[in-house]
Every structure is written in structure tokens, then in C-alpha cells.
Design a protein around this motif. Structure first.
Motif, short mmCIF file in Angstrom:
data_model
loop_
_atom_site.label_atom_id
_atom_site.label_comp_id
_atom_site.label_asym_id
_atom_site.label_seq_id
_atom_site.Cartn_x
_atom_site.Cartn_y
_atom_site.Cartn_z
N SER A 25 -0.02 3.15 -3.06
CA SER A 25 -1.41 3.02 -3.50
C SER A 25 -2.37 3.69 -2.54
CB SER A 25 -1.79 1.54 -3.64
OG SER A 25 -3.15 1.42 -4.00
N SER A 26 -3.31 4.42 -3.10
CA SER A 26 -4.35 5.04 -2.28
C SER A 26 -5.71 4.38 -2.51
CB SER A 26 -4.44 6.54 -2.60
OG SER A 26 -4.78 6.74 -3.97
N ILE A 57 -1.74 1.56 6.06
CA ILE A 57 -1.76 2.69 5.13
C ILE A 57 -0.95 3.88 5.66
CG2 ILE A 57 -3.94 2.05 4.07
CD1 ILE A 57 -5.33 4.12 5.84
N VAL A 79 0.81 -1.23 0.00
CA VAL A 79 0.00 0.00 0.00
C VAL A 79 0.84 1.27 0.00
CG1 VAL A 79 -1.95 -1.12 1.12
CG2 VAL A 79 -0.24 0.06 2.52
N THR A 111 -6.96 7.03 1.94
CA THR A 111 -7.18 5.80 1.16
C THR A 111 -8.66 5.58 0.87
OG1 THR A 111 -5.23 4.76 2.15
CG2 THR A 111 -6.85 3.29 1.16
#
Length: 440
Positions: free
Chosen positions: A77-78, A110, A74, A114
Motif C-alpha cells: 500500500s502506498s 513503509i 503497508v 507514501t
């Protein structure tokens, strides 16, 4: 766009591979190290035609990776897809243990705002609960989008690229826009709703299709009593565009990972809201009875004495093109036949090993159709695999002790069976037609 998919089961794997195929960079995460190691070699943990070719293609293209490390996945990545199992509890409600565990892992992993996309089938209200659950455990902003799946096992690869619609449910307009952009590459109509509506669309769709199946099976049972032929009735009904021909194939009921679980869950949702959903309760009960229809006919034929009878099951998967036996009629049939003292031999091109794992030495797994039919007192058609549809009728006469075929999927033609001298019964087309004496 960089996307993480948690869960490499049926839904997660197909979703992740499909997102990579339309151009996204996707990392599929699973806690099962062996499964991840196999996937890195393009070996799929599920039987689904076409999936391994797509895995290999997208790994080679650098768009698809697999990992057990969610925190590392993650980082860039959102958008995180949540596709873990929600198995059924004893009361029919969904078990949210795994989805809560995954939600906790998201909160702990995270490092930025997100969007969590929930692919798992969850009861109405779960997505709103998950948003609070995760938000309370992280300083980063959490948005939740409900994105229910409508994949059919055996044709999931086709469905994901040629679906009727993509449902996106959220209260966050920005998150909806992000997910709309993610899914543009599928070129499938996108239907945007609120969270609860998206959750209900999934359950209502599957429950409606299950209702069509139970309805046509009940009509088939009436046809047997009044002299109608369910194949003609189904065809005539299906010509009405208001009804449609899909899911009007009579048989021995629905099974698999979706319809049984989702109808029970919807009934429980109704109960929890104070509503008595009598229609779906009838659908569930009708399906249970239909799964034992062939056994009922077989018992009648042998005057309820099945002890020592050799029974062949042609197919055990709940449908063709899958190795899934969850809630399959075959398991219910085998349990009942064993209780009656029958000897069971099964044949299935891909699902036999799964059924053997359930029953062990209580059943025999045949390697060929000829083997499963050899010296059988009766053959039950349970799954309409192409191999089973193509059986030459003389195989029944030459291999079986008594050529008696009970067709739970309307695979064969009753007139041709009669000409071949085979005792034959198919659901919804009349009584068992005998063409030779019964030897008890």
C-alpha cells in the motif's frame, strides 16, 4: 486500491469499513490485539448502528482485514490513513502524542513513496509538521493530505455515504488527484484546499454548530423569562433558509467527543496566534452553565435541599444512538447531585455501563424505565432515546414518589403533562408547572 487505516476507533473504523464498501482493499491496523481479534469476528468496539453488518459483509467479500502488524500491512500500500486520537490537554489544546507515535511507526514501516492521509482532528499547522516529521525519518517521499471527518455519532454510517462534502487539503497536486480518485466511489462533492484551510474547516464547522446550540439555549433561557415558547421560536427561526432548522433544538447543551474538544482547541489556536476569540469563549461558558440547568431548577423546587432525594436520570449518553458519555451533561449533573447528597438512579439502553464505570457504587443502574422511576422524587430527561419519548405518562404517576419531571430535551408536551397531573418543567417553555403539593 490497497489502503491501510491506522486506528480502529470511531473515525478509523468507520472510514476503513466505508472505503472497503466502495471497493477498495483495506487493512485496518491497531496496537490493541484484543480489539483486532474482536474485529476479525465482526464485533465492533464502538456502538454504531449498522457498522457490524458492514464489517461482516466486507470481511466476507475479502476487501477488509484487521491486523496489529503495520509493517506487513503497508507492504502493498502506498496510501496510509492516520486516524488515531488527539485527546484534549488541560489547557484545551490537542495532545499529539499518539499521532506522533503513529507517524514514527509509518516512517519505520513503509518501503515506498507514501501518501499519508490525516483523518484525525489536529490543530492548524500539524499536517505540515507531520510531513517534515515523517520525511526526516525515511528515504521515501512523503505526501500529506488533510481529510477531516464530519461524522455524527449514531448516524456515522449514513453520514459517510451521504455527506455534504469531502474536504481534501494538500500542497501536492498529484497526491490530491490520488485521493480524489480514492473517494470517487462515495459520489459526494469533493472540495480541494490547502493544508491549513482543510484543518481550519474542521474546527470552524464544529465551532459554528456549537455556537448555534449555545445561542438557541440562551434564547430558551430568555423565553422562560418573557413568556415565549422556545419550540415555536426555533421553528419560526428555522423556516428562514439563511438560518436553517438544524442545531436549533434547545436543551442542556452539547457534549460528545467533538464539539467540547474542538471549541476549546480552536480557542487555544486563536490564543497561540495572538487573537482573543471572545465569541467562542462565550459559547463554551454558556454550554457549561446550560448543562446544570435542570439541577438549578430542581434545587429551586426543593429549596436547595436535595439530601436524600431519589433522582432518576432518563438517559446518560450525550445523544441518542451512541454509548458515548464523553463530555455528556449527565456526568456533570450526576456529580452535582451527588455533591448535594442526592441518591442517583440511571437508565440508558446502551450507555449505562459506561457511566457506572465512572461512578461505581455511587449510582444505581436500573434495567428498565419502570425501575428507574420507582419511588423517585424527580425524573430528569437527559437523552432523548426513543424508549424515553414513548414513556406513557401514567408511568410517572404510578411509579414515582412525586411525579416531577424536568425535561432537558423537550421530549414531552407540557399541556399533556398538566392533564396527567404531573409537575413538569421543560427548557425554554416557562416556569415549572406544579400539579401537586411538594413533600419535603
Amino acid at each position: 486500491m490497497n489502503i491501510v487505516v491506522i486506528g480502529t476507533g470511531y473515525v478509523g473504523l468507520v472510514t476503513g469499513v466505508a472505503l472497503a464498501e466502495i471497493g477498495h482493499d483495506v487493512c485496518c491496523v491497531d496496537i490493541d490485539a484484543f480489539k483486532v481479534a474482536q474485529l476479525k469476528k465482526s464485533i465492533s468496539p464502538i456502538y454504531e448502528p449498522g457498522i457490524e453488518e458492514l464489517i461482516e459483509k466486507n470481511i466476507n467479500a475479502g476487501r477488509l482485514t484487521f491486523s496489529t502488524d503495520l509493517k506487513a500491512a503497508v507492504t502493498d500500500s502506498s496510501i496510509v490513513y492516520l486516524a488515531v486520537g488527539t485527546p484534549q490537554k488541560q489547557d484545551g489544546s490537542a495532545n499529539l502524542e499518539y499521532i506522533e507515535e503513529a507517524a514514527m511507526n509509518i516512517a519505520q514501516s513503509i518501503s515506498q513513496d507514501t501518501v499519508v492521509v490525516v483523518k484525525s482532528t489536529v490543530p492548524v499547522g500539524t499536517n505540515r509538521y507531520l510531513k517534515k516529521f515523517i520525511q526526516n525519518k525515511t528515504p521515501y517521499k512523503i505526501s500529506i493530505v488533510s481529510n477531516p471527518e464530519f461524522l455524527r455519532e449514531g448516524v456515522a454510517v449514513k453520514d459517510v455515504f451521504h455527506g455534504d462534502r469531502i474536504v481534501l487539503g494538500a500542497d501536492d497536486d498529484i497526491a490530491l488527484e490520488q485521493l480524489e480518485a480514492v473517494n470517487q466511489g462515495f459520489q459526494i462533492p469533493i472540495f480541494k484546499t490547502g493544508l491549513e484551510s482543510a484543518e481550519m474547516i474542521k474546527y470552524a464547522s464544529n465551532a459554528f454548530l456549537a455556537t448555534k446550540i449555545s445561542f438557541i439555549n440562551e434564547i430558551a433561557n430568555i423565553c422562560e423569562k418573557v413568556g415565549g415558547d422556545i419550540r415555536e421560536v426555533s421553528a419560526g427561526m428555522g423556516m428562514d433558509h439563511r438560518i436553517g432548522s438544524s442545531f436549533l433544538q434547545a436543551g442542556i447543551g452539547y457534549g460528545g467527543s467533538c464539539f467540547p474538544k474542538d471549541t476549546l482547541a480552536l480557542n487555544q489556536i486563536a490564543k497561540n496566534s495572538g487573537y482573543d476569540f471572545k465569541l467562542i469563549q462565550s459559547v463554551i461558558q454558556a454550554n457549561k452553565a446550560q448543562q446544570l440547568k435542570l439541577v438549578k431548577v430542581l434545587k429551586s423546587h426543593y429549596n436547595s435541599d436535595l439530601k436524600g432525594k431519589q433522582i432518576a436520570l432518563l438517559g446518560v449518553a450525550f445523544k441518542p444512538e451512541t454509548d458515548d458519555i464523553r463530555e455528556a451533561a449527565s456526568e456533570v449533573i450526576i456529580k452535582e447531585l451527588l455533591w448535594c447528597g442526592a441518591k442517583i438512579s440511571i437508565y440508558d439502553p446502551v450507555a449505562a455501563a459506561n457511566m457506572k464505570a465512572v461512578f461505581g457504587e455511587e449510582i444505581h443502574v436500573a434495567e428498565t424505565i419502570e425501575e428507574v422511576l420507582y419511588q423517585a422524587d424527580a425524573a430528569l430527561v437527559v437523552t432523548e432515546w426513543d424508549e424515553i419519548k414513548k414513556i406513557k405518562l401514567e408511568e410517572f404517576s404510578s411509579q414515582m414518589k412525586h411525579p416531577l419531571v424536568l425535561d432537558g430535551r423537550l421530549v414531552f408536551d407540557k399541556d399533556q403533562m398538566k392533564k396527567a397531573g404531573i409537575s413538569y418543567y421543560s427548557i425554554g417553555t416557562g416556569e415549572l408547572q406544579l400539579n401537586e403539593p411538594v413533600y419535603i
